[in-house]
Design an enzyme around this catalytic site. Structure first.
Site, short mmCIF file in Angstrom:
data_model
loop_
_atom_site.label_atom_id
_atom_site.label_comp_id
_atom_site.label_asym_id
_atom_site.label_seq_id
_atom_site.Cartn_x
_atom_site.Cartn_y
_atom_site.Cartn_z
N GLN A 133 3.08 61.02 -60.13
CA GLN A 133 3.60 62.33 -60.56
C GLN A 133 3.95 63.25 -59.39
OE1 GLN A 133 0.20 62.74 -63.61
NE2 GLN A 133 1.88 63.83 -64.59
N ARG A 176 -8.93 66.12 -57.01
CA ARG A 176 -8.82 64.81 -57.64
C ARG A 176 -7.38 64.32 -57.49
NH1 ARG A 176 -7.77 63.26 -63.64
NH2 ARG A 176 -7.84 61.00 -63.41
N HIS A 182 -3.95 55.52 -61.93
CA HIS A 182 -3.52 56.49 -62.94
C HIS A 182 -2.19 55.99 -63.52
CE1 HIS A 182 -3.77 60.97 -64.18
NE2 HIS A 182 -2.67 60.53 -64.76
N ASN A 208 -7.56 56.19 -65.29
CA ASN A 208 -7.30 57.43 -66.00
C ASN A 208 -6.86 57.11 -67.43
OD1 ASN A 208 -6.71 60.45 -65.96
ND2 ASN A 208 -4.78 59.63 -66.74
N GLU A 209 -7.56 57.68 -68.40
CA GLU A 209 -7.14 57.63 -69.80
C GLU A 209 -6.63 56.27 -70.27
OE1 GLU A 209 -4.42 60.83 -70.61
OE2 GLU A 209 -5.89 62.36 -70.12
N ASN A 237 -11.12 64.22 -69.63
CA ASN A 237 -9.87 64.98 -69.65
C ASN A 237 -9.76 65.65 -71.00
OD1 ASN A 237 -9.28 63.95 -67.15
ND2 ASN A 237 -7.46 62.81 -67.79
N TYR A 292 -7.62 68.83 -73.35
CA TYR A 292 -6.54 69.81 -73.40
C TYR A 292 -6.45 70.61 -74.70
CZ TYR A 292 -4.46 67.64 -69.26
OH TYR A 292 -4.24 67.17 -67.99
N GLU A 352 -9.75 66.77 -65.97
CA GLU A 352 -8.47 67.44 -66.20
C GLU A 352 -8.64 68.45 -67.32
OE1 GLU A 352 -5.01 65.02 -67.11
OE2 GLU A 352 -5.57 63.56 -65.56
N TRP A 354 -5.68 70.80 -64.33
CA TRP A 354 -4.43 70.03 -64.26
C TRP A 354 -3.29 71.00 -64.41
CZ3 TRP A 354 -3.32 65.10 -62.95
CH2 TRP A 354 -1.98 64.74 -63.07
N GLU A 358 6.19 64.96 -65.33
CA GLU A 358 5.36 64.91 -66.53
C GLU A 358 5.74 63.69 -67.39
OE1 GLU A 358 2.61 66.01 -67.41
OE2 GLU A 358 2.59 65.97 -69.59
N TRP A 359 5.69 62.52 -66.78
CA TRP A 359 5.90 61.24 -67.47
C TRP A 359 7.16 61.25 -68.33
CZ3 TRP A 359 3.01 58.25 -64.66
CH2 TRP A 359 1.81 58.72 -64.15
C1 GBH Z 1 -2.99 63.88 -69.03
O1 GBH Z 1 -2.93 63.23 -70.25
C2 GBH Z 1 -2.59 62.96 -67.92
O2 GBH Z 1 -3.73 62.35 -67.35
C3 GBH Z 1 -1.74 63.59 -66.88
O3 GBH Z 1 -1.19 62.63 -66.05
C4 GBH Z 1 -0.69 64.45 -67.56
O4 GBH Z 1 0.26 64.95 -66.66
C5 GBH Z 1 -1.40 65.56 -68.26
O5 GBH Z 1 -2.30 65.07 -69.16
C6 GBH Z 1 -0.48 66.51 -69.03
O6 GBH Z 1 0.17 65.84 -70.04
O7 GBH Z 1 1.40 60.86 -78.59
O8 GBH Z 1 1.01 62.69 -80.07
O9 GBH Z 1 -0.65 60.95 -79.88
C7 GBH Z 1 -2.90 64.13 -71.32
C8 GBH Z 1 -3.55 63.66 -72.52
C9 GBH Z 1 -3.42 62.46 -74.43
C10 GBH Z 1 -1.60 63.89 -73.88
C11 GBH Z 1 -2.57 61.80 -75.43
C12 GBH Z 1 -0.73 63.23 -74.88
C13 GBH Z 1 -0.71 61.89 -76.81
C14 GBH Z 1 -0.38 62.68 -78.01
N1 GBH Z 1 -2.64 63.00 -73.38
N2 GBH Z 1 -1.54 62.67 -75.93
S1 GBH Z 1 0.41 61.70 -79.20
#
Ligand code: GBH
Length: 476
Positions: A17, A74, A120, A165-166, A306, A308, A377, A427, A434-435
């Site tokens: 990233q 991190r 990651h 990671n995740e 992590n 959010y 995160e 984060w 952002e992927w």
């Molecule tokens: C993190 O994942 C990552 O580790 C990081 O690289 C990234 O930049 C950051 O968050 C911000 O996005 O497809 O509707 O089921 C975030 C956690 C969990 C977010 C799964 C998206 C999928 C939702 N992610 N979630 S869905």
């Protein structure tokens, strides 16, 4: 309200990233390099080719971290900078390894404690082509073990290691929904390859075993002399029943947590997958061999969390779909009364709801015996942020509020609920790739001007964290 005195806090990033420099100094391609080249996969057609150019700006990034008062950072290693083809028989790229040795030295010289993620999501592309990468139950864990040993040996000054990671994202987004590399799914309209009904469960199993192998190497060969600790990073959203009076919705909440968190944490802390998953998935869910179980059970020195957002969860009726990955539940942002869980952000999946953080910290702690936790995160995007002028972006009051609320909820969990949080990472240090959303979504506490030499500008939120943690730590 108080956090322990030796509490560490700082910011998080990931190699693909922020690093850019994808062809520099012999780096090999990862599955994300290939995925970004596949038309239609990334919202703005971008890639991590340049990103924040952090590979060439380590001095600047260390200075930035220091100026914000961070006591920890991190970041993740790019496996293919170190072993371009990734495998245990493949050549090591010393320049790539030296880059991280220097970076760790620079962080420590600045008084910043490194937390290093081994992987990651940027799995070596060659391993994916060679044997299916994450799909291989034998080869993948052995290649990961080899990579881990190499970096444990090269970076003896690192005391905090994170294996993956995740893994949920690699499994579900990469092998069921197809939003992430390598983009496999059983939905032929989205991808010509894959079997989303079986692959995510296999991939997750292999990631757990690979994690266990790396942990064993660390404990057998490095921990006795160097000390330090190792764990995995799991994502997980908080849950609230759509109708709190409906027992089926309350149960659905539990199942949703089991399918996202316990899928990984139960094998690690309790020795096997949750019963709810076995019930729904039958033998599509792999079974641990005794040797695999021995590697995985007890393999966390701490829980990397992590976090959010939160959802309302409603039960579904009838039989679960074969492609279901969530535990046969509906995931919603409004409850039965029409109340919204939180305001919209730029990320469709993210609505701030700080009370969920306290709840989930408690749920994890109770289920797994109050483990030591690092929040690896936590952060938010802001709706429409990318459309604003730079001066407006720097005034990110929404993000400031998010951090105040979430850090406050965490402090409450520590003080009132006996939760053992030892560190926290926002984060992200800066806006980055952002992927599948490309550069349109900004998660940084620092703005990155992609048009003008990737210059970093701290937003208001960047400077809010130090006083926030100072006030919580002095009372400790
Ligand atoms: C993190 O994942 C990552 O580790 C990081 O690289 C990234 O930049 C950051 O968050 C911000 O996005 O497809 O509707 O089921 C975030 C956690 C969990 C977010 C799964 C998206 C999928 C939702 N992610 N979630 S869905």
């Amino acid at each position: 309200m108080a956090l322990p005195r030796d509490f560490l806090w700082g910011f998080a990033t990931a190699a693909y990233q922020i690093e850019g420099a994808v062809d520099q100094h012999g780096r090999g391609p990862s599955i994300w390099d290939s995925f970004c080249k596949t038309p239609g996969k990334i919202a703005d057609g971008s890639s991590g080719d340049v990103a924040c150019d952090s590979y060439n700006r380590t001095a600047e990034d260390v200075a930035l971290l220091a100026s914000l008062g961070a006591t920890a950072y991190r970041f993740s290693l790019s496996w293919t900078r170190i072993i371009p083809k990734g495998g245990r028989g493949d050549a090591v790229n010393q320049v790539g390894l030296d880059h991280y040795v220097r970076f760790v030295d620079d962080l420590l010289a600045a008084g910043i404690t490194p937390f290093v993620t081994l992987s990651h999501w940027d799995i070596p592309d060659e391993l994916h082509r060679r044997y299916g990468g994450l799909l291989d139950r034998t080869e993948f864990p052995l290649d990961f073990e080899h990579f881990a040993r190499l970096v444990f040996r090269a970076l003896p000054r690192v005391r905090h290691w994170l294996t993956f990671n995740e893994p949920w994202c690699s499994s579900v987004l990469g092998f069921s929904l197809g939003q992430f590399a390598p983009g496999r799914t059983s939905d032929r309209t989205k991808s010509p390859v894959g079997d989303g009904a079986t692959e995510p469960w296999i991939v997750a199993h292999n990631l757990l075993v690979a994690h266990g192998r790396a942990v064993k190497v660390f404990r057998d060969e490095f921990q006795p002399a160097n000390g330090g600790e190792i764990g995995i990073v799991l994502n997980g959203d908080a849950v609230f029943p759509w109708d709190p009076a409906d027992a089926a919705d309350v149960e659905a909440c539990e199942r949703k947590l089991e399918f996202s968190i316990s899928w990984f944490a139960d094998p690690i802390y309790l020795g096997d997958y949750p019963a709810s998953m076995r019930d729904q998935l039958g033998d599509r869910l792999p079974t641990f061999t005794p040797a695999e179980r021995a590697l995985v059970h007890g393999s966390n020195d701490f829980y990397g969390m992590n976090h959010y957002t939160a959802n309302y969860v409603k039960h579904r009726t009838g039989a679960a779909d074969r492609g279901d990955v969530a535990g046969h539940v509906e995931i919603l942002f409004d409850n039965k009364n029409g109340d919204s869980i939180g305001p919209e952000t730029q990320s469709t999946w993210l609505r701030p709801c700080a009370p969920g953080f306290r709840d989930l910290l408690g749920w994890i702690s109770r289920r797994y015996g109050f483990p030591k936790i690092y929040v690896t995160e936590n952060g938010t995007s802001i709706k429409g942020e990318n459309e604003l002028r730079r001066e407006q972006i720097l005034d990110d009051d929404f993000r400031v509020g998010y951090y105040e609320d979430y850090v406050g909820a965490m402090a409450l969990a520590v003080e009132r609920d006996g939760v053992d949080v030892r560190g926290y990472f926002a984060w992200s240090l800066m806006d980055n790739f952002e992927w599948h959303e490309g550069y349109e979504t900004r998660f940084g506490v620092c703005y990155v001007d992609y048009e003008n030499g990737q210059r970093r500008y701290p937003k208001k939120s960047a400077r809010r964290l130090k006083p926030l943690f100072d006030s919580l730590l002095t009372k400790g």
